[in-house]
Design a protein around this motif. Structure first.
Motif, short mmCIF file in Angstrom:
data_model
loop_
_atom_site.label_atom_id
_atom_site.label_comp_id
_atom_site.label_asym_id
_atom_site.label_seq_id
_atom_site.Cartn_x
_atom_site.Cartn_y
_atom_site.Cartn_z
N GLY A 1 0.83 -1.20 0.11
CA GLY A 1 -0.15 0.04 0.01
C GLY A 1 0.64 1.11 0.12
O GLY A 1 2.08 1.24 -0.65
N LEU A 2 0.20 2.22 0.55
CA LEU A 2 1.29 3.43 0.60
C LEU A 2 0.97 4.31 1.99
O LEU A 2 -0.17 4.21 2.65
N ALA B 1 0.28 0.16 -5.58
CA ALA B 1 0.85 1.36 -5.02
C ALA B 1 1.23 2.36 -6.13
O ALA B 1 1.43 3.54 -6.05
N ARG B 2 1.33 1.66 -7.41
CA ARG B 2 1.61 2.50 -8.49
C ARG B 2 0.32 2.87 -9.43
O ARG B 2 0.58 3.65 -10.41
N PHE C 1 -5.58 4.75 -6.92
CA PHE C 1 -5.01 4.40 -5.51
C PHE C 1 -4.38 5.70 -4.82
O PHE C 1 -4.68 6.12 -3.64
N GLN C 2 -3.36 5.94 -5.45
CA GLN C 2 -2.40 7.25 -5.13
C GLN C 2 -3.26 8.45 -4.63
O GLN C 2 -3.23 9.03 -3.74
N ALA D 1 9.54 7.22 -1.96
CA ALA D 1 8.36 7.75 -2.61
C ALA D 1 7.89 7.23 -3.91
O ALA D 1 8.91 7.34 -4.55
N VAL D 2 6.86 7.11 -4.04
CA VAL D 2 6.34 6.79 -5.60
C VAL D 2 5.92 8.17 -6.23
O VAL D 2 5.77 8.16 -7.45
#
Length: 308
Positions: free
Chosen positions: A59-60, A83-84, A88-89, A158-159
């Motif tokens: 997840g994040l 997560a990518r 979702f972000q 961090a993504v």
């Protein structure tokens, strides 16, 4: 008593000790996992019980800042692929912002209205499960604020901006230069992400945890065969070393590798132009304490525990 395969697996994940030793430790302590950790440590079989070292949940972690207030949230998914996912972000980013007004209360946050939908955060996550195809859960939230000064923030791995695998907030109270305070705060937050202290100072450590450490140190020192007065000095020395290892202000600052964090903050006061007080910190490491099932390993543990 009968020792379950699940408990053997959990103890092995906590300590890195072999399965048969884990089973013996649980047998000797009547299945009490925390006592079993100490049993292993007093015999030199487990040097530390770092539960966060084997994190598997995905997840994040999201960070949101608004002036002198900042929030952290953790939203979990089943795979790191999610997560990518931009959908979702966006969810994590919005929920982090909502956590500011929810004062970091996860129940209030779950009931808050998700922007532009008319749905609560809980219901929005339910909708996202259908869109994304994985289970998604809001796990935790936290808020930090300072009356005057700055908040240091850092997101590791961090993504995208404000979203990653580890999030840290640290509060600095001061009337000094805010930009310089924010930079110092970021450096301290980076230190926290790397070293993961348990508390700000020894006064804030869980007293039961400290006494557990003391008990382990006493047993180890007694095993040396030295007189009681020497054993007492050995134990106190190890307790001081323990404080240096797990409390933020006493740790060696990773940025300079020389000063303690407390001294580094003191040294920065001349540049900032005013006294600085570190008021606290929060760290969320993604999936901390959450286990993922491993069928093959579970079968191996079951066999070792004699339950297969």
């Amino acid at each position: 008593m009968s020792i379950s395969a699940a408990d053997v697996k959990k103890l092995r994940e906590m300590t890195g000790v072999g399965m048969m030793d884990c089973k013996k430790a649980l047998t000797e302590t009547n299945g009490d996992i925390e006592a079993a950790v100490d049993w292993l440590r007093t015999r030199g079989l487990a040097q530390a019980a770092k539960k966060a070292d084997r994190v598997t949940a995905e997840g994040l972690v999201g960070v949101a800042v608004d002036g002198n207030r900042a929030a952290l949230v953790e939203i979990n998914s089943e795979t790191d692929f999610v997560a990518r996912n931009e959908d979702f972000q966006n969810i994590v980013r919005n929920v982090a912002s909502l956590a500011l007004s929810a004062n970091g209360d996860v129940d209030a946050l779950a009931a808050a209205e998700f922007p532009g939908t008319g749905r609560t955060v809980t219901n929005e996550l339910a909708e996202a499960i259908g869109r994304i195809g994985e289970n998604i859960t809001l796990r935790r939230a936290a808020l930090m604020e300072v009356s005057e000064g700055a908040l240091g923030t850092y997101v590791h791995a961090a993504v995208t901006e404000g979203l990653g695998r580890i999030g840290v907030l640290v509060g600095l109270e001061s009337t000094g230069d805010k930009a310089k305070l924010e930079e110092l705060g970021k450096q301290i937050a980076m230190h926290i992400a790397a070293i993961k202290p348990l508390s700000l100072s020894s006064d804030e450590l869980d007293r039961e945890a400290v006494e557990r450490e003391r008990t382990v140190f006493i047993e180890q020192a007694k095993a040396s065969g030295k007189p009681d007065n020497i054993v007492e000095k050995m134990v106190e020395g190890r307790i001081r070393k323990y404080y240096e290892e797990v409390t933020l202000l006493a740790q060696t600052f990773v940025i300079d590798g020389e000063n303690t964090v407390e001294q580094a903050v003191k040294n920065a006061e001349a540049d900032v132009g005013a006294p600085i007080t570190v008021t606290g910190f929060v760290i969320f490491a993604l999936g901390e304490g959450i286990e993922r099932q491993d069928a093959d390993f579970a079968a191996e543990v079951a066999a070792a525990a004699g339950t297969a």
